[in-house]
Design a protein around this motif. Structure first.
Motif, mmCIF file in Angstrom:
data_model
loop_
_atom_site.group_PDB
_atom_site.id
_atom_site.type_symbol
_atom_site.label_atom_id
_atom_site.label_comp_id
_atom_site.label_asym_id
_atom_site.label_seq_id
_atom_site.Cartn_x
_atom_site.Cartn_y
_atom_site.Cartn_z
ATOM 1 N N GLU A 63 0.830 -1.203 0.000
ATOM 2 C CA GLU A 63 0.000 0.000 0.000
ATOM 3 C C GLU A 63 0.867 1.257 0.000
ATOM 4 O OE1 GLU A 63 -3.135 0.294 -0.384
ATOM 5 O OE2 GLU A 63 -3.878 -1.738 -0.070
ATOM 6 N N LEU A 67 0.710 4.381 -2.450
ATOM 7 C CA LEU A 67 0.495 5.738 -1.932
ATOM 8 C C LEU A 67 1.541 6.717 -2.445
ATOM 9 C CD1 LEU A 67 -0.503 5.001 1.763
ATOM 10 C CD2 LEU A 67 -1.942 6.060 0.023
ATOM 11 N N LEU A 75 -6.131 15.400 -1.556
ATOM 12 C CA LEU A 75 -5.623 14.259 -0.802
ATOM 13 C C LEU A 75 -4.491 14.719 0.099
ATOM 14 C CD1 LEU A 75 -5.330 11.722 -3.773
ATOM 15 C CD2 LEU A 75 -7.338 12.187 -2.355
ATOM 16 N N LEU A 126 -11.464 10.777 -5.453
ATOM 17 C CA LEU A 126 -11.508 9.315 -5.361
ATOM 18 C C LEU A 126 -11.329 8.664 -6.726
ATOM 19 C CD1 LEU A 126 -14.460 8.874 -2.848
ATOM 20 C CD2 LEU A 126 -12.063 8.272 -2.433
ATOM 21 N N VAL A 129 -7.781 8.348 -7.533
ATOM 22 C CA VAL A 129 -7.144 7.295 -6.744
ATOM 23 C C VAL A 129 -7.466 5.916 -7.321
ATOM 24 C CG1 VAL A 129 -7.163 6.172 -4.477
ATOM 25 C CG2 VAL A 129 -7.051 8.663 -4.640
ATOM 26 N N HIS A 130 -8.696 5.727 -7.739
ATOM 27 C CA HIS A 130 -9.094 4.422 -8.267
ATOM 28 C C HIS A 130 -8.322 4.049 -9.525
ATOM 29 C CE1 HIS A 130 -13.273 4.497 -6.101
ATOM 30 N NE2 HIS A 130 -12.257 4.397 -5.271
ATOM 31 N N LEU A 134 -6.189 1.622 -6.180
ATOM 32 C CA LEU A 134 -6.310 1.685 -4.721
ATOM 33 C C LEU A 134 -7.705 2.135 -4.347
ATOM 34 C CD1 LEU A 134 -4.834 1.541 -1.950
ATOM 35 C CD2 LEU A 134 -4.404 3.985 -2.209
ATOM 36 N N HIS A 136 -10.230 3.355 -0.992
ATOM 37 C CA HIS A 136 -10.082 3.909 0.356
ATOM 38 C C HIS A 136 -10.540 2.902 1.398
ATOM 39 C CE1 HIS A 136 -10.462 6.386 3.901
ATOM 40 N NE2 HIS A 136 -9.850 7.371 3.272
ATOM 41 N N LEU A 139 -13.934 5.389 3.849
ATOM 42 C CA LEU A 139 -14.319 6.785 3.698
ATOM 43 C C LEU A 139 -15.488 7.086 4.633
ATOM 44 C CD1 LEU A 139 -13.799 9.393 2.045
ATOM 45 C CD2 LEU A 139 -15.649 8.644 0.524
ATOM 46 N N ASN A 143 -12.903 11.122 8.130
ATOM 47 C CA ASN A 143 -11.725 11.047 7.272
ATOM 48 C C ASN A 143 -11.715 12.115 6.181
ATOM 49 O OD1 ASN A 143 -10.413 8.987 8.581
ATOM 50 N ND2 ASN A 143 -11.311 7.361 7.333
ATOM 51 N N PHE A 156 -5.863 6.904 3.584
ATOM 52 C CA PHE A 156 -5.811 5.877 2.550
ATOM 53 C C PHE A 156 -4.911 4.745 3.014
ATOM 54 C CE2 PHE A 156 -7.249 9.276 -0.224
ATOM 55 C CZ PHE A 156 -8.116 8.596 -1.059
ATOM 56 N N ASP A 197 -16.490 2.560 -2.388
ATOM 57 C CA ASP A 197 -16.217 3.968 -2.096
ATOM 58 C C ASP A 197 -17.354 4.864 -2.561
ATOM 59 O OD1 ASP A 197 -13.841 3.438 -0.843
ATOM 60 O OD2 ASP A 197 -12.561 3.996 -2.532
#
Length: 420
Positions: A63, A67, A75, A126, A129-130, A134, A136, A139, A143, A156, A197
């Motif tokens: 992870e 990240l 973020l 989001l 990020v997807h 990845l 979350h 959520l 957060n 995350f 998410d």
């Protein structure tokens, strides 16, 4: 954000980050306010030993690598981590502001247009990020931090840190937040998809608009039952009508019935534009609203009352309200705009010089500083000034025409309300 002192058992540092205080505590460990060697503030999350094993360390290391590739203005930035430390830790950008849960509990739900702005902002973040593979997975309002430059998503990868060794359906073990958890996640379905998410974001937006979640009960296990039951519809009571279709779709029981995040952004924009506003305006209003309420302002758009610096004797100073800035000018014609803006009217200020002078006191009070001494002493909120010629007020560098006009209106309003 409340920060408490370190406890005696707390570590003094994690990696290169010096730990300065406690920010919060969760089921996975403690969150500290840290500082890098260069003075960069950070939120340092230290994982408690009870959730650490070899498999969780391996997944956590994976992870971390993901990240490192993720970034964006919404973020909290990745600053450092160590999955092999005795207590694994992760450092991210420190956001100076309350989380959404605390804001709504303190100030109440957000107006629908601001909820839509929040939805567009978070859905876009989001979605980015997807694309990196990845999720979350956790959520929730706690957060999402409402910083001075807008909302930011935190935490995350932390939910995934425990998923290798803890089942969501194991007795007495809960990973994630049940009130924001998608049905398939609560049921332990693997693998999870981006739809979890989407559901969590829908629950978050419902909370932002109403102050309650889709399913609420006395215990987490009762919530799990409500969430996983296809016969129990989410509670949308109190939700603004313009948001109900979107929330209904995002909170659909079947993952395949939920819209993709790109569609969520589009539908949030439609809600905003239907109220005669552009998305950029709504985003700015969202930030102004949360920052204004955090500072005690009465509304999202009106600036706070400006307290005039009190004199050295601590006598309460005159307050200039926003309405005073728009009040008509005194009967005398306004003086030409000065070439510099003054932070506080000095004795040489025309608005003060032209005001009627009070009768001198019968006897000077020896405890009261003279006018000259008072001019040399900065009041609260005023920086010390360099030596200047007699009668010269406190001055700042040249500013814009708008700033000079604002300063002129402030001086006029202050002179009209001054007791002398």
């Amino acid at each position: 954000m409340q920060i408490t002192p370190l406890n005696p058992e707390d570590p003094p540092s994690m990696g290169d980050f010096e730990l300065l205080g406690r920010i919060g505590q969760g089921g996975m460990g403690q969150v500290y306010l840290g500082e890098s060697p260069g003075g960069e503030p950070a939120a340092v999350k230290v994982i408690k030993p009870s959730v650490v094993d070899s498999e969780s360390r391996r997944r956590f290391a994976q992870e971390i690598e993901v990240l490192k590739t993720i970034w964006g203005p919404r973020l909290a930035a990745f600053l450092g981590a160590d999955a092999e430390a005795e207590q694994p830790w992760l450092a991210t950008e420190y956001v100076d502001g309350p989380d959404l849960a605390r804001h709504v509990e303190t100030h109440g739900p957000l107006p629908s247009v601001l909820v839509a702005a929040l939805g567009a902002v978070l859905a876009e973040a989001l979605s980015a990020v997807h694309t990196q593979g990845l999720l979350h997975r956790d959520l929730k309002p706690a957060n999402v931090l409402l910083g001075p430059n807008g909302p930011k998503i935190i935490d995350f990868g932390l939910a995934a840190f425990t998923e290798a060794s803890v089942s969501l359906t194991a007795p007495h073990q809960v990973v994630g937040t049940p009130v924001c958890m998608a049905p398939e996640q609560a049921a332990g379905v693997r693998p999870l998809t981006a739809a979890v998410d989407v559901y969590a974001l829908g629950a978050l937006l419902l909370f932002a608009a109403t102050g309650h979640y889709p399913h609420e009960a006395a215990t987490p296990y009762m919530v799990f039952h409500l969430v996983t039951s296809s016969d129990t519809a989410p509670d949308l009571s109190g939700a603004p009508g313009e948001l109900v279709p979107l929330l209904t779709a995002m909170l659909a029981h079947d993952a395949g019935d939920r819209p993709p995040l790109t569609d969520v952004v589009r539908r949030c924009r439609s809600v905003i534009e239907a109220q005669g506003m552009r998305i950029a305006q709504a985003r700015r209003r969202l930030t102004a609203h949360t920052a204004g309420q955090r500072n005690g302002a009465a509304s999202a758009v009106a600036p706070p009352t400006l307290p005039w610096p009190a004199p050295v004797s601590d006598t309460p100073g005159t307050e200039i309200t926003p309405a005073d800035l728009d009040a008509p000018a005194p009967s005398d014609p306004p003086a030409p705009a000065p070439t510099v803006a003054e932070t506080v009217p000095g004795p040489a200020d025309p608005a003060v010089r032209d005001s009627p002078a009070p009768a001198p006191p019968a006897r000077p009070d020896p405890a009261e500083p003279s006018d000259a001494a008072r001019r040399e002493q900065p009041g609260p909120g005023r920086p010390p000034t360099a030596s200047r010629r007699p009668g010269e007020g406190t001055r700042t560098p040249r500013h814009s025409v708008q700033a000079r006009r604002t300063a002129e209106r402030l001086r006029a309003a202050y002179a009209a309300k001054a007791p002398f």
